[in-house]
Structures are given as structure tokens and as C-alpha cells.
Design a protein around this motif. Structure first.
Motif, PDB file in Angstrom:
ATOM      1  N   ASN A 199      -5.571  18.950   1.932  1.00 34.03           N
ATOM      2  CA  ASN A 199      -4.508  18.468   1.042  1.00 34.03           C
ATOM      3  C   ASN A 199      -4.848  17.116   0.431  1.00 34.03           C
ATOM      4  O   ASN A 199      -4.483  16.837  -0.716  1.00 34.03           O
ATOM      5  CB  ASN A 199      -3.182  18.398   1.797  1.00 34.03           C
ATOM      6  N   THR A 221       1.360  16.451   4.169  1.00 34.55           N
ATOM      7  CA  THR A 221       0.923  17.356   5.225  1.00 34.55           C
ATOM      8  C   THR A 221       1.609  17.053   6.546  1.00 34.55           C
ATOM      9  O   THR A 221       2.088  17.963   7.236  1.00 34.55           O
ATOM     10  CB  THR A 221      -0.599  17.265   5.407  1.00 34.55           C
ATOM     11  N   GLY A 244      -1.274  12.877  -0.086  1.00 32.21           N
ATOM     12  CA  GLY A 244      -1.736  14.104   0.563  1.00 32.21           C
ATOM     13  C   GLY A 244      -1.504  14.086   2.061  1.00 32.21           C
ATOM     14  O   GLY A 244      -1.064  15.084   2.657  1.00 32.21           O
ATOM     15  N   SER A 254       1.470  20.780  -0.283  1.00 32.49           N
ATOM     16  CA  SER A 254       0.900  20.594   1.050  1.00 32.49           C
ATOM     17  C   SER A 254       1.563  21.519   2.058  1.00 32.49           C
ATOM     18  O   SER A 254       0.902  22.136   2.909  1.00 32.49           O
ATOM     19  CB  SER A 254       1.058  19.137   1.491  1.00 32.49           C
ATOM     20  N   GLY A 286       7.485  17.761   1.666  1.00 34.15           N
ATOM     21  CA  GLY A 286       6.736  18.636   2.559  1.00 34.15           C
ATOM     22  C   GLY A 286       7.558  19.079   3.749  1.00 34.15           C
ATOM     23  O   GLY A 286       7.534  20.257   4.136  1.00 34.15           O
ATOM     24  N   ILE A 339       2.866  17.277  -4.728  1.00 32.88           N
ATOM     25  CA  ILE A 339       1.899  17.225  -3.625  1.00 32.88           C
ATOM     26  C   ILE A 339       2.573  17.562  -2.302  1.00 32.88           C
ATOM     27  O   ILE A 339       2.012  18.279  -1.467  1.00 32.88           O
ATOM     28  CB  ILE A 339       1.223  15.841  -3.577  1.00 32.88           C
ATOM     29  N   THR A 373      -4.853  18.556   6.661  1.00 32.73           N
ATOM     30  CA  THR A 373      -4.662  17.239   6.047  1.00 32.73           C
ATOM     31  C   THR A 373      -5.845  16.886   5.156  1.00 32.73           C
ATOM     32  O   THR A 373      -5.670  16.368   4.042  1.00 32.73           O
ATOM     33  CB  THR A 373      -4.484  16.156   7.129  1.00 32.73           C
TER      34      THR A 373
END
Length: 443
Positions: free
Chosen positions: A145, A173, A169, A41, A224, A37, A142
Motif C-alpha cells: 500500500n 493499512t 499508505g 488500502s 481504512g 488511499i 503495508t
């Protein structure tokens, strides 16, 4: 004498208590999903930004050069922003899902959207970013994601609550946006502190600690942020003169500027529901967004090209030569940019309010330096950003972090930490720059 045989009665066996679940065993299954994730993202943010930049180059360089119009002429600014409003209005009005809910009612981290809403929201966001609208990518990206993380999470483990996937998520982000997991952890820490304390997962177990709850989001945020750093290399630090000191006059300047900037931000907060109400009088999003584009074009013509777009590249230009602009022109930029944020969000453009608010704070802080040369630029800029973000986001940690990374100087942290306090007293408990479904501001 008769002896009766009595069957001995034994006490029922006590159930053996189940061993308490190991926190590590509960957290380990989230490591791989959090990595996926977080990386995903960041890549989605990068992809949308790249598409928007390509379209931006066409709109603001290729086309005006081809037809012989000045790139930043009043006519071209007005034409592009009006066309952008029309295009986004068509997406909001016609595409399935209407590009998500009214942006005036959304925050940075909200309940997950249906996956079918994602394409329209991404298209509206890319058009807004390319067309010069004064909003950033943070809120819609955001939201997208989070929607995709929850969709993936339901297929991985339907037993886990949706809040787990929302946190992953959001963290992935925010880590990608800033290139570091710190901002994501600060946002989630504030959310966890505001939420009711979780009970133990099983009877007899222990309630999760703060770091139990942050473990998987920190992985997503780190993945991320690292992906963003490797792929896009985001830079937030400004080329400001280094802080000399700090000294007592710097403390006074920090307190005054942060409080005044928070007051400016609160003026925008109080005006926001009225701006939103005016645009909602129009019966269709195409009309509201086209009119919003016209107003944004007029504001852009008034404030100049630096007041267009999300503002991150533009603050670099402002900070590169703090003495190039007068106090009046910088103050005008800060007011115009704040008005543009209100119009953009109030009329229905999809985007976030954090990045353009940073521009407002930078221009305000440089105006203070231009007005009083004894105010060091680093103090003016960081305290201006701190005050505006306190009013707009109502998140102390994120405001402090964002201000601090613009001029990474250890001497600024004590000043910012103290300057935050009167600014927070000014904004806490007051209306927020977010509305409920009825159009009333949240508190």
C-alpha cells in the motif's frame, strides 16, 4: 552662485512580506487522496485475505477430505507446509522483483518499493497465509500500500515529499488491519517523535504541529478502518471473564507476567540473527524456503493446529475456554509459536510478526493463569501480549493499544500502563527483531 539641481534619492522600496500560508489551505488538498488511499488500502487487504482464505480452505479442507487424510494429521501438516515453502521459494526466486527485500530486514513502515515488486510480494504473501505459515499480513500489505500510495502521489503532486504518501499508505493499512485509526495514529506519533523536527515550509512560516502532520494520515486511517469494519467486521476482543477489581495481587501479577513475557520475546530476538544466518547458508531461496517449510511443519506437528497460521482466529479458540489446556501445553504453544515466527521470517517467508506474536502472548498469559489460578485470565492475557509485543515491535504505544483491545475493560488500563514500565526497561536499547543488510540486528 551656481545652483546645482540634485536628483532626490529615495530609499528602495521594501518588499512586501508574503502572507503566511494558511495551514488549512495546505492540508485541504490532501483530503481526497487520503480518503482514496485509505479505502484502497482496506480493499486490497480484504482482497488478499479473501484469496488466501479460499486457498486455505482448499489446502486444509477440500484436499485432505478428498484423499482421506486427516486435516490436522502430522503427515498433512508437514506436506502442506513443505509445499508452501517450495511454492513461495519459486516466487521469490523467479518472479520479477523477488517478492521484495529479505523480510528479516524490513519493519512495518519502510521506504517505498518499486511498483513492479508488488505482484510477486502479494503472491508470496497469499501463499504464506493460506499454507499455515506463522506470519501475519501486516508487513507485506503495508509495503504494497505504501508503494501504490507513492506511485499515486507522484502523479497527483510531485512537489510533495514522499514521506507524505508513505504516511498515508501506512496509516490506511494499519487502520484497516485493526478496524480503527487509533493504532495508526499511535505508530505515526512514535515515528514523528523520533524524526528530526520539521522546519517551516516557507521562511517566516511556522513549523507544522503534531496534528498538522497527523491530519491527512488520520483521514486515511479512518477511511481504512471504517471500510474494513463495513466490509469485513474484524473483531479483536476476546471472550474472557471480566476483570474483578483490580486489586493489589492483580498489580503484582501484571508486573511479573509482562516482564516475563518480554524476557521470552527477547529470547526470540537474540535467537533471530542466528536462525537467519543458518538459512542464508543455503545458496538459493527455493532451498531455504523449502527447508523452512519442513521445519515449520515439524513445529506445527509439535505444537498442534492452533500454532499454525497468523494466529488471530486461534487466540479466539484459546480464550473461549481458558481452562481447557494445561499450563504445560499452553507454555509449549507459546514457545513453538515464537520459534515458528523466527523460522518463517528467517527463512524468507513474506509476512509480519505482530499478529503471531499476539498468539505467543495470549498462550503465555493463559499459561500463567493455569499455573496460578489466582491470576485473572484478562490480566494474564493482556500483560502477556504487552510484554511480547514490547520485545518484538519495540513500540510502546502499539503494544499497549493491542493488549488493551483484546479485553476492553477500563480497569485494565492502569495495570497495563504500570506493567509496561519494567518491560520497557528490559527491552529498550537492546537488539531488535530486525536485521540490517549485513545480518546484524538493529538497535
Amino acid at each position: 552662485m551656481i545652483h546645482r539641481y540634485v536628483v532626490p534619492v529615495t530609499a528602495p522600496a521594501q518588499p512586501v512580506a508574503a502572507p503566511r500560508p494558511s495551514p488549512a489551505r495546505a492540508l485541504l488538498p490532501l483530503v481526497l487522496p487520503a480518503l482514496v488511499i485509505g479505502v484502497g488500502s482496506s480493499l486490497l487487504l480484504y482482497g488478499v485475505s479473501e484469496v488466501a482464505d479460499l486457498l486455505k480452505n482448499v489446502l486444509w479442507q477440500t484436499l485432505p477430505d478428498a484423499i482421506g487424510v486427516g486435516r490436522w494429521s502430522v503427515a498433512w501438516i508437514l506436506a502442506v507446509l513443505t509445499a508452501t515453502g517450495l511454492a513461495v521459494g519459486i516466487v521469490v526466486g523467479k518472479v520479477h522483483g523477488h517478492a521484495g527485500p529479505d523480510p528479516a530486514t524490513t519493519g512495518l513502515v519502510d521506504a517505498p518499493l518499486a511498483p513492479a515488486v508488488v505482484p510477486g510480494l502479494l503472491l508470496a504473501t497469499a501463499l504464506s497465509l493460506a499454507g499455515g505459515v506463522s506470519l501475519g499480513p501486516e508487513n507485506p500489505i503495508t509495503a504494497v500500500n505504501i508503494a501504490l500510495a507513492c506511485w499515486l502521489g507522484r502523479r497527483i503532486s510531485s512537489a510533495r515529499p514522499p514521506q507524505v504518501w508513505v504516511a498515508l499508505g501506512a496509516a490506511g493499512t494499519v487502520g484497516a488491519l485493526f478496524g480503527t485509526p487509533v493504532a495508526a495514529v499511535l505508530i505515526l506519533t512514535e515515528s514523528i517523535a523520533a524524526a528530526p523536527r520539521q522546519g517551516p515550509a516557507v521562511p517566516g512560516g511556522r513549523a507544522p504541529t503534531l496534528w498538522d502532520q497527523l491530519f491527512a494520515p488520520l483521514i486515511a486511517a479512518g477511511a481504512g478502518g471504517l471500510t474494513s469494519t463495513l466490509v469485513a467486521a474484524p473483531v479483536f476482543g476476546l471472550s474472557l471473564p471480566r476483570l474483578v477489581g483490580p486489586h493489589w495481587p492483580d498489580l503484582l501479577a501484571a508486573l511479573v507476567i509482562a516482564t516475563a513475557a518480554a524476557a521470552l520475546g527477547m529470547a526470540g530476538v537474540y535467537a533471530f540473527p542466528h536462525v537467519h544466518r543458518l538459512f542464508r547458508l543455503l545458496p538459493h531461496p527455493v532451498l531455504a524456503l523449502t527447508l523452512g517449510g519442513v521445519v515449520l511443519g515439524l513445529l506445527g506437528a509439535l505444537g498442534g493446529r492452533l500454532t499454525l497460521f497468523k494466529g488471530l482466529e486461534q487466540i479466539g479458540e484459546l480464550a473461549a475456554d481458558p481452562g481447557a489446556y494445561s499450563a504445560g501445553s499452553l507454555a509449549l504453544m507459546s514457545v513453538v509459536k515464537l520459534a515458528a515466527v523466527l523460522v518463517a521470517c528467517g527463512s524468507g517467508f513474506r509476512g509480519g510478526r505482530i499478529f503471531p506474536s499476539v498468539f505467543v502472548g495470549v498462550a503465555f498469559g493463559l499459561a500463567a493463569h493455569a499455573l496460578v489460578p489466582g491470576v485473572q485470565p484478562a490480566v494474564g492475557v493482556t500483560c502477556g501480549v504487552l510484554g511480547v509485543l514490547l520485545a518484538v515491535t519495540r513500540q510502546g504505544w502499539v503494544s499497549l493499544f493491542t493488549a488493551a483491545i483484546l479485553a476492553p475493560d477500563p480497569g485494565l488500563l492502569p495495570l497495563l500502563s504500570v506493567a509496561l514500565l519494567p518491560g520497557w526497561l528490559l527491552v529498550t536499547g537492546r537488539p531488535q527483531m530486525q536485521l540490517d543488510d549485513a545480518g546484524a540486528p538493529l538497535r
